[in-house]
Write an enzyme that holds these catalytic residues in place. Structure first.
Site, mmCIF file in Angstrom:
data_model
loop_
_atom_site.group_PDB
_atom_site.id
_atom_site.type_symbol
_atom_site.label_atom_id
_atom_site.label_comp_id
_atom_site.label_asym_id
_atom_site.label_seq_id
_atom_site.Cartn_x
_atom_site.Cartn_y
_atom_site.Cartn_z
ATOM 1 N N THR A 1 -42.766 -20.996 -41.771
ATOM 2 C CA THR A 1 -42.725 -21.758 -43.019
ATOM 3 C C THR A 1 -43.639 -22.961 -42.861
ATOM 4 O O THR A 1 -43.372 -23.859 -42.051
ATOM 5 C CB THR A 1 -41.294 -22.221 -43.338
ATOM 6 O OG1 THR A 1 -40.478 -21.069 -43.570
ATOM 7 C CG2 THR A 1 -41.268 -23.104 -44.577
ATOM 8 N N LYS B 1 -41.084 -19.899 -50.842
ATOM 9 C CA LYS B 1 -40.113 -20.377 -49.850
ATOM 10 C C LYS B 1 -39.690 -21.813 -50.157
ATOM 11 O O LYS B 1 -38.519 -22.174 -50.022
ATOM 12 C CB LYS B 1 -40.711 -20.303 -48.440
ATOM 13 C CG LYS B 1 -39.783 -20.785 -47.310
ATOM 14 C CD LYS B 1 -38.598 -19.853 -47.079
ATOM 15 C CE LYS B 1 -37.596 -20.378 -46.052
ATOM 16 N NZ LYS B 1 -38.054 -20.308 -44.670
ATOM 17 N N LYS C 1 -37.684 -30.223 -42.375
ATOM 18 C CA LYS C 1 -39.101 -29.831 -42.281
ATOM 19 C C LYS C 1 -39.503 -29.080 -43.553
ATOM 20 O O LYS C 1 -40.537 -29.357 -44.160
ATOM 21 C CB LYS C 1 -39.331 -28.930 -41.067
ATOM 22 C CG LYS C 1 -40.806 -28.617 -40.807
ATOM 23 C CD LYS C 1 -40.988 -27.299 -40.049
ATOM 24 C CE LYS C 1 -40.971 -26.127 -41.015
ATOM 25 N NZ LYS C 1 -41.409 -24.838 -40.438
#
Lengths: 300, 300, 300, 300
Positions: free
Chosen positions: D106, D181, D249
């Site tokens: 990601t 995502k 994150k």
């Protein structure tokens, strides 16, 4: 003011740096200016010449700083500072040993500490010295300067910075000036959030907003922003002051620092996102008090 | 001060009303006090007597207000005000025609307008007159008073209120004083949110918090709360000042008013919920600056 | 379904209560309906008559409930419930001993407990039974019912409520049904907040929103709202479903309950204020998924 | 499954990549693994060997990818991806023309687009393919994969990814997988915010939390998180699942993307700051549902 004239370089001649460097020259220092856009340097020199103030310009940072006692910078962001001050073509590399580097740019405390180390390795003293007071403060020579660095560095930098300072505070070691500036911006974010909602509530209830200001500005709700921005917020005037784009840059530094030191800044984060809405509404260059625009206008 | 002595009643002799009523007597007015808890009335009278100030007390609101030119109240919340001022056993019913009723309690603007109408129907003038300045302001006679009402009502109330006022502002018609107070509290909520996060950021970065205060309190981040609460917030001292319980009462009024007039108060609502956390931590009676306690303490 | 026919009254024949009461009659119960607006009662009876379902109506709550085994109510808010169920002209006073009162209105847990006590004093059993499933669930007879009350009360109410329930859960004692509903609404507020920002992010990045839904609706981000509201949120269609006005009523109950039990609901409070913006934009009667409207539309 | 065996490299053999690469080998592909920590690679190979699955390892990315048809990566963050895939010692430089690079990490959509361009310049196809489903999904081979890239790149990558996918969705061009995502994580943030407050409200009101879950998990408040995390949130169990450090994150990527495309993500930003509190409380490695810990525990 009776000063000891110094040979100084000023890197970055924008809306802040330009007038600051001018004050240095007016105070009697021998000033050499540098700006990435050469036309801006030339314009700056001409404007000062018309007022009888003599300065010179340089084509590169390296050329500007050679032989200077004190080098001062007021640039855009972390990347600009790295590019102008660090690296092989950077100013630091070309400074003479024993000189002092002062960075007025608002950058991350981490970069300030990195600059201090690089300076030290080069035999140069360093002060991180972000300012508050805005464009008006720069023009009037009435900036508040929050400084991080050693006592020696402060001793060298202070007499020079006095040319444009209303207040110089030595907050602590390297990075402390930037940390202090981050605190300053976080406090402003909260003040403006409350003020935005307060003004909208006053408008929506239909009371005389001048009378409200008169009634509350002498008490526990008082703030610099209330005294100076309430009337313009009421009128929806925002084309002046400290731009939201810059404020978001500063809040990002504050939030990154908060993450670094392990604390939570919920209202700061929220205000930052509300600013995103104002940017989307076209307010990117407007004063931070345009935060109120994220709240729909009230019609009565 | 050369005043025209009046016969006045003061309803509610708590930490605010007690000293306020005392100032009225010291200024030369003939004061009769009433408090729900009779022991408190007696104590209030004794304290003043020891200082050579003569007052009397009444067992009921009705008894207190008979024959008075001006009746002033400083009670707890909307329910208290309804119970003491309205209804068959309420003060209003017993006031003489042409007298003036002043309510210093912070209540909803809607209740203020209801009181104004009830007063008008009874031939009495009404001023909603919430105060700021806290317990200290009441004791020193230096309150800021935000007033809603007619010019005539203001003309009658002002000379009396001057006994304990640093500032009296006639904001607008009935309810305007309360609306103004709501705005005041909303502004404070934002200021304290920013200040809480600013103090925590300063603490976590390890800078000297006194130096930070010195550096930023003269600029755009300045606020009354910063000047007066920063040092105690840093030390974690909150056992004084304006209690969170009362602040949440006031914020509830502001949010209800916001709903009424169709606006959004996101940061106010958030701060109100953060106060809920501080209450759960045992801070219900602490000063509003204890907001910072919702942010974990920083250990370095 | 093989049921034991009961004599039941249904108070409140709106968009929820109307169809619910119809299901009771269709299931074989003898139903008498009451609505404040008599025209609505008549319309309800006619509609059912056209479908061959026989019901009767009453002009007052007292008239409706006489002799009934079970009395069910689905009204607007706390005030409506007080006015229809309590007091001298209220339904409870006229109910026979041993009967059961079921309140489907979403009200405060405190009022539910008050109703339970009043019922008990009158020899009547009580169930607080707010529903979820919306207008569609009421029409299809597929509501989820969250109940608070004694086992005996549940035993009496359940066979009747089964006429329009997909699920009946006995959560706990009096008030537990309302507490459960408050939890339900708080959870929805969070889901919709995330969904609103997720949809806007998808739109602004320019990805195919159908593909995004396909990719994420089977995983950890899945929710009923995502499956059922994502496509309409993308298209900006909101003229259906559960109105924001009602949602804010429910969130106010949840926040008041949170205050009562001493907890903090920050995101709930924030979403509630964002809804205020959507109301100001004209969305008061739109589905709760119109929350997304507080975020500016994205143009690409 | 009847597959066409490929020569593939897998870069990054952590808790996600390790099992994913194992599934590739079990499915019949010839797999060469690389991990920065060589000991981890060796352990991975031994574990598979014990289960009769044959794989090889490489000491550098360059060595790993030579001659491979498909190269897959599952690394930590943007910096890791740059370091392993780009630059002179990076995998891309060593890949054969016509091969396909798949990045399961990601990262920011911007980096995904940068990788796609670098791949294209090198004659390599690229798919950005972040996953959801967590460690359990990686172990069970049941990940959902959100992909950005050309149809040709998808055609090459899909048969390989099928070894560990429950669902593969081609969302759009390069970067679309990462954007998707980001949307996924934003939606989860909102769901968990509501769920945290809902659980605390249920606990504080004293209702049976199992019963509440039973009552509300079938309706409009339902979510994957509610079904899977409610019981553990109630019990305060968080030592499993997707770590808050990783969530922050991801939220940072989402907020940076939001800034890039000019939108506001207020609740996301707030939840991110609440996570900072949970990190400070020691929850950095706990599941994202530990968000609830920012709300004080309720004692009854």
């Amino acid at each position: 003011m009776d000063i000891e004239p110094r040979k100084v370089a000023f890197l970055g001649l924008g809306v802040m740096g330009g007038p600051m460097a001018g004050h240095l020259a007016s105070a009697g220092h021998k000033v050499i200016g540098y700006n990435r856009t050469a036309a801006k340097s030339a314009k700056w020199r001409e404007n000062l010449a018309q007022r009888g103030v003599d300065v010179s310009t340089a084509a590169t940072p390296v050329e500007a700083v050679a032989d200077c006692d004190v080098v001062l910078a007021c640039l855009g962001n972390d990347d600009d500072v790295r590019s102008v001050l660090l690296g092989e073509a950077g100013a630091l590399e070309a400074m003479k040993r024993g000189a002092t580097l002062v960075d007025h740019t608002t950058v991350s405390p981490a970069l300030a500490r990195e600059l201090a180390e690089a300076a030290s390795a080069h035999g140069v003293m360093f002060v991180d010295a972000p300012v508050s007071g805005g464009q008006a403060g720069a023009q009037n020579g009435k900036l508040a300067i929050m400084c991080g660095g050693s006592d020696d560095a402060m001793a060298a930098a202070t007499p020079v910075m006095e040319a444009y300072a209303a207040r110089i505070v030595h907050v602590g070691d390297a990075g402390a000036g930037q940390a202090c500036k981050a605190v300053n911006q976080v406090c402003i974010a909260g003040v403006l959030a409350g003020l935005s909602e307060g003004v909208r509530l006053a408008q929506a209830t239909g009371v005389d907003t001048d009378k409200v200001l008169e009634a509350i500005s002498g008490g526990a709700a008082q703030s610099w922003q209330m005294e100076n921005r309430w009337p313009t917020m009421v009128k929806g005037e925002f084309d002046f002051g400290f731009a939201i784009d810059w404020m978001r840059k500063d809040l990002a530094i504050a939030m990154a620092e908060g993450k670094e030191v392990g604390i939570s800044l919920p209202v700061t984060a929220l205000v930052d996102q509300f600013y995103a809405q104002v940017q989307a509404q076209g307010g990117a260059r407007q004063d931070t008090s345009a935060l109120i625009r994220h709240l729909p206008e009230v019609s009565r």
